[in-house]
Structures are given as C-alpha cells and as structure tokens.
Enzyme design. Structure first.
Site, mmCIF file in Angstrom:
data_model
loop_
_atom_site.group_PDB
_atom_site.id
_atom_site.type_symbol
_atom_site.label_atom_id
_atom_site.label_comp_id
_atom_site.label_asym_id
_atom_site.label_seq_id
_atom_site.Cartn_x
_atom_site.Cartn_y
_atom_site.Cartn_z
ATOM 1 N N GLU A 107 41.244 32.173 51.701
ATOM 2 C CA GLU A 107 40.459 32.825 50.645
ATOM 3 C C GLU A 107 41.330 33.606 49.653
ATOM 4 O O GLU A 107 41.092 33.543 48.446
ATOM 5 C CB GLU A 107 39.416 33.769 51.259
ATOM 6 C CG GLU A 107 38.279 33.060 51.966
ATOM 7 C CD GLU A 107 37.327 32.333 51.017
ATOM 8 O OE1 GLU A 107 37.503 32.414 49.787
ATOM 9 O OE2 GLU A 107 36.410 31.669 51.522
ATOM 10 N N HIS A 154 37.787 25.661 47.073
ATOM 11 C CA HIS A 154 38.287 25.138 48.342
ATOM 12 C C HIS A 154 38.710 23.671 48.335
ATOM 13 O O HIS A 154 39.710 23.306 48.959
ATOM 14 C CB HIS A 154 37.212 25.310 49.420
ATOM 15 C CG HIS A 154 37.052 26.707 49.914
ATOM 16 N ND1 HIS A 154 37.944 27.313 50.767
ATOM 17 C CD2 HIS A 154 36.079 27.630 49.673
ATOM 18 C CE1 HIS A 154 37.553 28.539 51.047
ATOM 19 N NE2 HIS A 154 36.415 28.766 50.384
ATOM 20 N N HIS A 195 31.886 27.968 43.897
ATOM 21 C CA HIS A 195 32.981 28.559 44.682
ATOM 22 C C HIS A 195 33.538 27.561 45.685
ATOM 23 O O HIS A 195 34.755 27.384 45.801
ATOM 24 C CB HIS A 195 32.511 29.804 45.438
ATOM 25 C CG HIS A 195 33.477 30.236 46.495
ATOM 26 N ND1 HIS A 195 34.620 30.946 46.215
ATOM 27 C CD2 HIS A 195 33.506 30.002 47.832
ATOM 28 C CE1 HIS A 195 35.301 31.157 47.331
ATOM 29 N NE2 HIS A 195 34.638 30.587 48.323
ATOM 30 N N SER A 205 38.513 31.048 42.295
ATOM 31 C CA SER A 205 37.168 30.933 41.738
ATOM 32 C C SER A 205 36.690 32.243 41.123
ATOM 33 O O SER A 205 35.531 32.348 40.723
ATOM 34 C CB SER A 205 36.180 30.474 42.815
ATOM 35 O OG SER A 205 36.099 31.426 43.864
#
Length: 296
Positions: A190, A149, A144, A209
C-alpha cells in the site's frame, strides 16, 4: 482488500467497520469465496466518466514519482475512457504472470483475502465512488484497486511476492500473527517506496492512487524514510487518518520477494519479544533515505 481497512484518495486509509455504516456492495450475491460477477453493463456513463477523470488525474502525475515498472504496466489497464472489463484484463494478466482479477462486493475477511492471493487471484471492488468522493473515499473502490494494485501484478517478481504474501497470510491467521503481517502489507503493497537509479519512487497502491500523497511521499521533507527491514516493519504502527509519517524503502522487488521466502514463525516470535514502534519514530543508527529533490 482486508475487511478492517479502507483506502481513500486524498489521505491515508481509515479503520472501517466498527459502529460505522455497513460496507457497500451486494454481499447477498457473493460466492463462498466472496467473489461475484462484475456486472460491467450496469456501470452508468457517469460512472465511466468518473473513472476516466480519476485515471487521467493520477496518470498525469506518474512521471518522476512512480517507479518505471508501474508506469510501463499501467497501460495494460486499457483505455482510460471506461472502467475495464475484468475478464478482458484477466486474459492479459494471466498471459503475463498467471494472475487474474476477480470482482468482490467490497471489503472481505482476512482469510478470504489471503486465500485469493495464494491462488493468484486479486480481489477488485466492483463499485466506484460517488462524485462527491472524488478526492476522498473511505473504502477501496474499483479505481483504487485497478489503478493502484493491478499494474504491478504484470511484473513477475512483484506478482510472485503477492502470491507468497497470500500463502503467508493463511499461515499467519493460524499463528495469531495477522496484525504483524498486515503491517508488512501496509508498508509495502500500500505505501511502499523504492530506490531507483533515477531517485526515490513510489510503488505502493495507496500512494499511486492518491491525489496528494504521491508527491508528498517522494518529495516532502516531513516523513521519515527508512531502509527496508522486515522486523522493523512488523513492529511499526501506521497512520490510518493522515499521510504516512514513516515510509519504508526497498532496493528492488527482488529484495521484497526474498524477504517473504523464510518461515515467518521465528520472525513473529522475535518481533513479539520487542516493543512496538510508533509511526514516525526514528531509531538510533537506522538507515534513512533522503527525499527526492523537487524538479526545477
């Protein structure tokens, strides 16, 4: 990732830490800033293969759903066949935007998280999920953090936004405003969407993700998609146990960066003077963005 949040692969993150099992990772060997050594040689062939399968599944979905900036940058992660070495990735990232990735044992406290971002250091969880967690993992793992990110940290404007966010977080902790700033992180870093000439696209790590939420966030008619509004975001609660019912849509990464430029002190004051908004609620006269048309 903040210590009271987790991220999963199949649905949105859930609250973690109060009465649940202790977080994973070896905190005993963490430094004072919660960073640690990646210990890359300790990954098993099975763990590298699990990363490969996760990577290939998500990469196959990106075209038409993820923003071009992300698709172009994800190649910087290197070969999908193995978990990247953080030191090698940091060399490339530092040349591009002066950022680096640092290993952490797992979830870390807010102030430690903000401090690392302010120094242009992105904390990446060292461990990877178990095979039975392929579709769902509560805490953020190395897949993730890396896949979701790190690619956009190669984008100069987004990279500057992340540093500004970290600096703002340190100030927010002194103003008892971390919850308001956490909502900004949630709905941008996010679970953010961006309007592009080609249509609606995802840029948030929790979406990118996720096996299911990527297509849902862009194409489903069910959630509300609201034009970016800083105070509206800070007033809005979010879903932690399902796909999001509200997404906020930016026009550009520049808009996102410019929103972090002002002093948030009067903004926090203005937000607190207004009622909170439940996730999924649509306000009168706000700018709504339609779902992207499904191809074919």
């Amino acid at each position: 990732m903040l210590a009271n949040k987790g991220v999963n692969q199949g649905v949105a993150p859930v609250t973690y830490g109060e009465g649940n099992r202790p977080p994973r990772g070896d905190y005993a060997h963490a430094r004072g800033d919660y960073t640690c050594d990646q210990n890359w040689s300790a990954y098993s062939p099975q763990e590298h293969d699990l990363y490969r399968r996760l990577y290939e599944r998500q990469a196959s979905q990106l075209v038409g759903l993820a923003c071009d900036e992300f698709i172009e940058a994800v190649e910087h992660l290197g070969a999908a066949q193995r978990i990247p070495r953080f030191d090698e990735l940091s060399e490339k990232l530092h040349r591009a935007t002066r950022w680096e990735v640092v290993a952490v044992p797992g979830l870390i406290p807010e102030e430690a998280f903000f401090a690392l971002l302010a120094k242009r250091k992105f904390p990446v969880t060292g461990w990877i999920r178990q095979p039975e967690e392929f579709d769902y993992v509560v805490e953020p793992d190395v897949f993730h953090d890396l896949f979701g990110h790190v690619p956009l940290l190669f984008n100069p404007v987004f990279a500057d936004y992340m540093q500004a966010y970290g600096a703002g977080g340190l100030k927010a902790s002194r103003l008892d405003a971390c919850e308001l700033l956490a909502r900004l992180y949630w709905y941008t870093v996010e679970f953010g969407l961006i309007a592009t000439p080609q249509g609606l696209r995802a840029y948030g790590a929790g979406i990118l993700s996720s096996a299911g939420e990527l297509r849902y966030s862009v194409h489903s008619p069910q959630p509300s998609r609201v034009g970016f509004d800083l105070q509206r975001i800070m007033r809005t609660r979010y879903k932690i146990d399902s796909y999001q019912t509200t997404y906020f849509v930016i026009d550009s990464f520049r808009q996102l960066f410019d929103a972090t430029a002002p002093d948030f002190t009067p903004i926090y004051r203005a937000v607190r003077a207004q009622p909170e908004i439940d996730a999924g609620v649509v306000l009168t006269n706000e700018r709504l963005i339609a779902a992207a048309c499904t191809p074919g």
